[in-house]
Design an enzyme around this catalytic site. Structure first.
Site, PDB file in Angstrom:
ATOM      1  N   LYS A  74      -8.816  -6.653  -3.027  1.00 18.56           N
ATOM      2  CA  LYS A  74     -10.117  -6.525  -2.373  1.00 18.56           C
ATOM      3  C   LYS A  74     -10.532  -5.052  -2.360  1.00 18.56           C
ATOM      4  O   LYS A  74      -9.872  -4.220  -1.750  1.00 18.56           O
ATOM      5  CB  LYS A  74     -10.086  -7.065  -0.949  1.00 18.56           C
ATOM      6  CG  LYS A  74     -11.421  -6.881  -0.261  1.00 18.56           C
ATOM      7  CD  LYS A  74     -11.429  -7.284   1.184  1.00 18.56           C
ATOM      8  CE  LYS A  74     -12.673  -6.748   1.840  1.00 18.56           C
ATOM      9  NZ  LYS A  74     -12.585  -5.329   2.222  1.00 18.56           N
ATOM     10  N   ASP A  86       0.852  -1.198   0.000  1.00 13.14           N
ATOM     11  CA  ASP A  86       0.000   0.000   0.000  1.00 13.14           C
ATOM     12  C   ASP A  86       0.883   1.241   0.000  1.00 13.14           C
ATOM     13  O   ASP A  86       2.113   1.133   0.018  1.00 13.14           O
ATOM     14  CB  ASP A  86      -0.983  -0.007   1.194  1.00 13.14           C
ATOM     15  CG  ASP A  86      -2.278   0.757   0.885  1.00 13.14           C
ATOM     16  OD1 ASP A  86      -2.202   1.981   0.667  1.00 13.14           O
ATOM     17  OD2 ASP A  86      -3.365   0.137   0.848  1.00 13.14           O
ATOM     18  N   ASP A 106       3.798   1.523  -4.984  1.00 12.50           N
ATOM     19  CA  ASP A 106       2.759   2.077  -5.841  1.00 12.50           C
ATOM     20  C   ASP A 106       2.355   0.996  -6.840  1.00 12.50           C
ATOM     21  O   ASP A 106       3.166   0.573  -7.660  1.00 12.50           O
ATOM     22  CB  ASP A 106       3.325   3.317  -6.557  1.00 12.50           C
ATOM     23  CG  ASP A 106       2.281   4.011  -7.416  1.00 12.50           C
ATOM     24  OD1 ASP A 106       1.229   3.391  -7.699  1.00 12.50           O
ATOM     25  OD2 ASP A 106       2.516   5.163  -7.807  1.00 12.50           O
ATOM     26  N   MET A 107       1.099   0.557  -6.745  1.00 15.46           N
ATOM     27  CA  MET A 107       0.641  -0.552  -7.603  1.00 15.46           C
ATOM     28  C   MET A 107       0.669  -0.185  -9.086  1.00 15.46           C
ATOM     29  O   MET A 107       0.641  -1.056  -9.941  1.00 15.46           O
ATOM     30  CB  MET A 107      -0.763  -0.996  -7.196  1.00 15.46           C
ATOM     31  CG  MET A 107      -1.826   0.065  -7.345  1.00 15.46           C
ATOM     32  SD  MET A 107      -3.362  -0.465  -6.589  1.00 15.46           S
ATOM     33  CE  MET A 107      -4.290   1.069  -6.603  1.00 15.46           C
ATOM     34  N   HIS A 133     -12.702  -1.040  -8.000  1.00 20.14           N
ATOM     35  CA  HIS A 133     -13.888  -0.177  -8.162  1.00 20.14           C
ATOM     36  C   HIS A 133     -13.572   1.306  -7.911  1.00 20.14           C
ATOM     37  O   HIS A 133     -14.378   2.167  -8.210  1.00 20.14           O
ATOM     38  CB  HIS A 133     -15.073  -0.666  -7.307  1.00 20.14           C
ATOM     39  CG  HIS A 133     -14.995  -0.311  -5.846  1.00 20.14           C
ATOM     40  ND1 HIS A 133     -16.101  -0.287  -5.030  1.00 20.14           N
ATOM     41  CD2 HIS A 133     -13.941   0.015  -5.063  1.00 20.14           C
ATOM     42  CE1 HIS A 133     -15.720   0.051  -3.802  1.00 20.14           C
ATOM     43  NE2 HIS A 133     -14.432   0.229  -3.794  1.00 20.14           N
TER      44      HIS A 133
HETATM   45  N1  SAH Z   1      -8.052  -3.687   0.159  1.00 17.58           N
HETATM   46  C1  SAH Z   1      -8.310  -2.937   1.361  1.00 17.58           C
HETATM   47  C2  SAH Z   1      -8.331  -1.415   1.151  1.00 17.58           C
HETATM   48  C3  SAH Z   1      -9.235  -0.941   0.068  1.00 17.58           C
HETATM   49  S1  SAH Z   1      -9.293   0.809  -0.020  1.00 17.58           S
HETATM   50  C4  SAH Z   1      -9.599  -3.398   2.018  1.00 17.58           C
HETATM   51  O1  SAH Z   1     -10.479  -3.916   1.362  1.00 17.58           O
HETATM   52  O2  SAH Z   1      -9.740  -3.175   3.207  1.00 17.58           O
HETATM   53  C5  SAH Z   1      -8.166   1.153  -1.320  1.00 17.58           C
HETATM   54  C6  SAH Z   1      -6.696   1.158  -0.893  1.00 17.58           C
HETATM   55  O3  SAH Z   1      -5.937   1.521  -2.046  1.00 17.58           O
HETATM   56  C7  SAH Z   1      -6.326   2.160   0.169  1.00 17.58           C
HETATM   57  O4  SAH Z   1      -5.733   1.501   1.276  1.00 17.58           O
HETATM   58  C8  SAH Z   1      -5.310   3.095  -0.530  1.00 17.58           C
HETATM   59  O5  SAH Z   1      -4.298   3.589   0.318  1.00 17.58           O
HETATM   60  C9  SAH Z   1      -4.755   2.156  -1.592  1.00 17.58           C
HETATM   61  N2  SAH Z   1      -4.083   2.811  -2.724  1.00 17.58           N
HETATM   62  C10 SAH Z   1      -4.506   3.903  -3.423  1.00 17.58           C
HETATM   63  N3  SAH Z   1      -3.626   4.199  -4.401  1.00 17.58           N
HETATM   64  C11 SAH Z   1      -2.640   3.260  -4.340  1.00 17.58           C
HETATM   65  C12 SAH Z   1      -1.435   3.035  -5.096  1.00 17.58           C
HETATM   66  N4  SAH Z   1      -1.114   3.822  -6.114  1.00 17.58           N
HETATM   67  N5  SAH Z   1      -0.660   1.967  -4.777  1.00 17.58           N
HETATM   68  C13 SAH Z   1      -0.982   1.165  -3.721  1.00 17.58           C
HETATM   69  N6  SAH Z   1      -2.107   1.333  -2.972  1.00 17.58           N
HETATM   70  C14 SAH Z   1      -2.918   2.374  -3.270  1.00 17.58           C
END
Ligand code: SAH
Length: 362
Positions: free
Chosen positions: A261, A227, A247-248, A265
Site C-alpha cells: 500500500k 518495514d 529490507d524489501m 509510487h
Molecule cells: N504502507 C504504509 C506506509 C507507506 S510509506 C501505508 O500505506 O501506510 C512507505 C514505507 O516504506 C515507510 O514506512 C518506509 O519506512 C518503508 N520503507 C522504505 N524503504 C524500505 C525498505 N528498504 N524496506 C522496507 N520498508 C521500507
C-alpha cells in the site's frame, strides 16, 4: 457603481491575468487549510454542536480578541473555497455569520475515526513543502539521482524520517490515518480481495494501519508488517499484527499474499521491479492463491463526480511524489513493471476515488 464593459480584447487580457493570479494564489488556499487544521477550527465547530459563530470559534480555539477580524477573513477564504459552510448570514439588524462543517471539513474533526488531519498536517508541514521552492533549480541540476527533497534538506527522505523523531511521528500518524480511512472502504467494498488468504505480508507497511484494519475485519488473516528497523521499533504494541524489521530490497518473508500500500509510487521502475520480484518469491503460485495486492493510483483510472478535480489531483500528486524521485503510473506504467517482474496477469479495481486496487498474479 458605473458599469463599463471592456472591449473583448481587453476582457480577454483581464481574464488571462485572472487565470495567472488564481494559479499564483492557490498556495494561499493550502495555507488557509493548514491554519484551520493547526488551529483546530473543525473541532471548535464540531464541539459547539456542529455550528458556531466567529466569537464562539475564537473562544474555543483560545484566540486573542484582537485577531477576530483576521479570523473572519480566514473563514471567508475557507467558506468561499468550500472547506466550511455558512449556515446563517448576518441580517441588516446585526448578528453574526454562523459557520458549519462541509463533508470535507467533517474529515478534519479529531474525535472521529475518519479524521484525516494528520495526513494533511504531514503534507502541509514545512519539511514536506519547502523542497518545492527548489523545483525549477532541481530541473536544471546535473545530478540525475539527487531528489528535490535531498537538494532542499541535504539528506534523502528516508534518512530524515529515520533520525528526525518529530517528523517521523508526523509521517507515521499521517500514514496511519490514511490507512484506516481507506482500508475501511476497501474491506467493505472489496472484501473478496482477501478471501482465501490466511497470511498477508504488508510490505513497507509502516505503523501497520492497513494490517490492523484487515485483521480486524478478517480475523482469520494473519497480518505481518515488514518495514525498516526504526519503524518497527516504534510500532504500536497490543495489536493482532506482527512486525518484522527487514529490507524489501533484500528479501521478503513468505506469506499467502503480499500487500503493497502506497509503496511503489515512492520508487523508480528498476527499484519497483526488484521489490516485485522479491514479492513473487515470497508467495505461492496463482493456482494456490498467491497474489500481490497493490493499493495505489492508476493515473486516468476511476470515476468521480468531479472529473476535472479527480484528474487534476492525480497529476498534482504525481508531481508531488517526484520530490523523492517517485512516480504515479498510468496503466501502461503499471503493466511494464508488473510483467518485467515476471508476473502473468493483473486486475485493476478503481474503487478508491483517485486510487485503485491492483491485484497482481504470479
Ligand atoms: N504502507 C504504509 C506506509 C507507506 S510509506 C501505508 O500505506 O501506510 C512507505 C514505507 O516504506 C515507510 O514506512 C518506509 O519506512 C518503508 N520503507 C522504505 N524503504 C524500505 C525498505 N528498504 N524496506 C522496507 N520498508 C521500507
Amino acid at each position: 457603481m458605473e458599469l463599463r464593459q471592456p472591449s473583448s480584447k481587453n476582457q480577454a487580457l483581464l481574464d488571462a491575468q485572472l487565470e495567472l493570479w488564481h494559479h499564483t494564489l492557490c498556495y494561499i488556499k493550502s495555507m488557509a487549510l493548514k491554519s484551520a487544521i493547526d488551529l483546530r477550527i473543525a473541532d471548535a465547530i464540531h464541539d459547539h454542536g456542529g455550528t458556531a459563530t466567529l466569537p464562539q470559534i475564537a473562544t474555543k480555539i483560545m484566540l486573542h480578541q484582537s485577531k477576530l477580524p483576521c479570523l473572519r477573513r480566514l473563514m471567508r477564504v475557507l467558506t468561499v473555497t468550500g472547506v466550511f459552510s455558512i449556515i446563517e448570514h448576518p441580517t441588516d439588524g446585526g448578528g453574526e455569520h454562523v459557520y458549519g462543517l462541509t463533508p470535507a471539513s467533517s474529515l478534519l474533526v479529531s474525535s472521529t475515526s475518519m479524521n484525516l488531519s494528520p495526513f494533511m498536517t504531514l503534507m502541509l508541514h514545512s519539511v514536506t513543502l519547502s523542497p518545492f521552492l527548489c523545483l525549477s533549480e532541481w530541473f536544471l541540476h546535473e545530478l540525475p539521482d539527487s531528489t528535490v527533497f535531498e537538494m532542499a534538506h541535504g539528506q534523502n527522505f528516508w534518512e530524515v524520517a529515520g533520525h528526525d523523531a518529530k517528523y517521523a511521528k508526523l509521517f507515521g500518524d499521517g500514514m496511519i490515518t490514511d490507512s484506516s480511512f481507506n482500508m475501511d472502504i476497501v474491506v467493505k467494498e472489496c472484501g473478496d480481495v482477501f478471501h482465501g488468504i490466511s497470511s498477508l505480508m504488508d510490505v513497507a507497511g509502516g505503523a501497520g494501519g492497513a494490517s490492523q484494519a484487515i485483521s480486524k475485519a478478517f480475523p482469520h488473516v494473519k497480518c505481518i508488517v515488514l518495514d525498516l528497523p526504526h519503524v518497527v521499533a516504534a510500532a504500536p504494541a497490543g495489536t493482532d499484527v506482527d512486525y518484522i524489521a527487514g529490507d524489501m530490497f533484500e528479501s521478503i518473508p513468505p506469506a499467502n499474499a503480499v500487500l503493497l500500500k502506497w509503496v511503489l509510487h515512492d520508487w523508480g521502475d528498476a527499484e519497483c521491479v526488484k521489490i516485485l520480484r522479491n514479492c513473487k518469491k515470497a508467495i505461492p503460485p496463482r493456482d494456490a492463491g498467491g497474489k500481490v495486492i497493490i493499493l495505489e493510483m492508476v493515473v486516468g483510472a476511476g470515476t468521480s463526480e468531479s472529473e476535472v478535480k479527480h484528474r487534476e489531483t492525480q497529476v498534482l500528486f504525481d508531481l508531488f511524489i517526484m520530490f523523492i524521485n517517485g512516480t504515479e503510473r498510468d496503466e501502461q506504467g503499471w503493466k511494464k513493471i508488473i510483467f518485467e517482474a515476471g508476473f502473468s496477469d493483473y486486475k485493476i479495481i478503481p474503487v478508491l476515488g483517485v486510487r485503485s486496487i491492483i491485484e497482481v498474479y504470479p
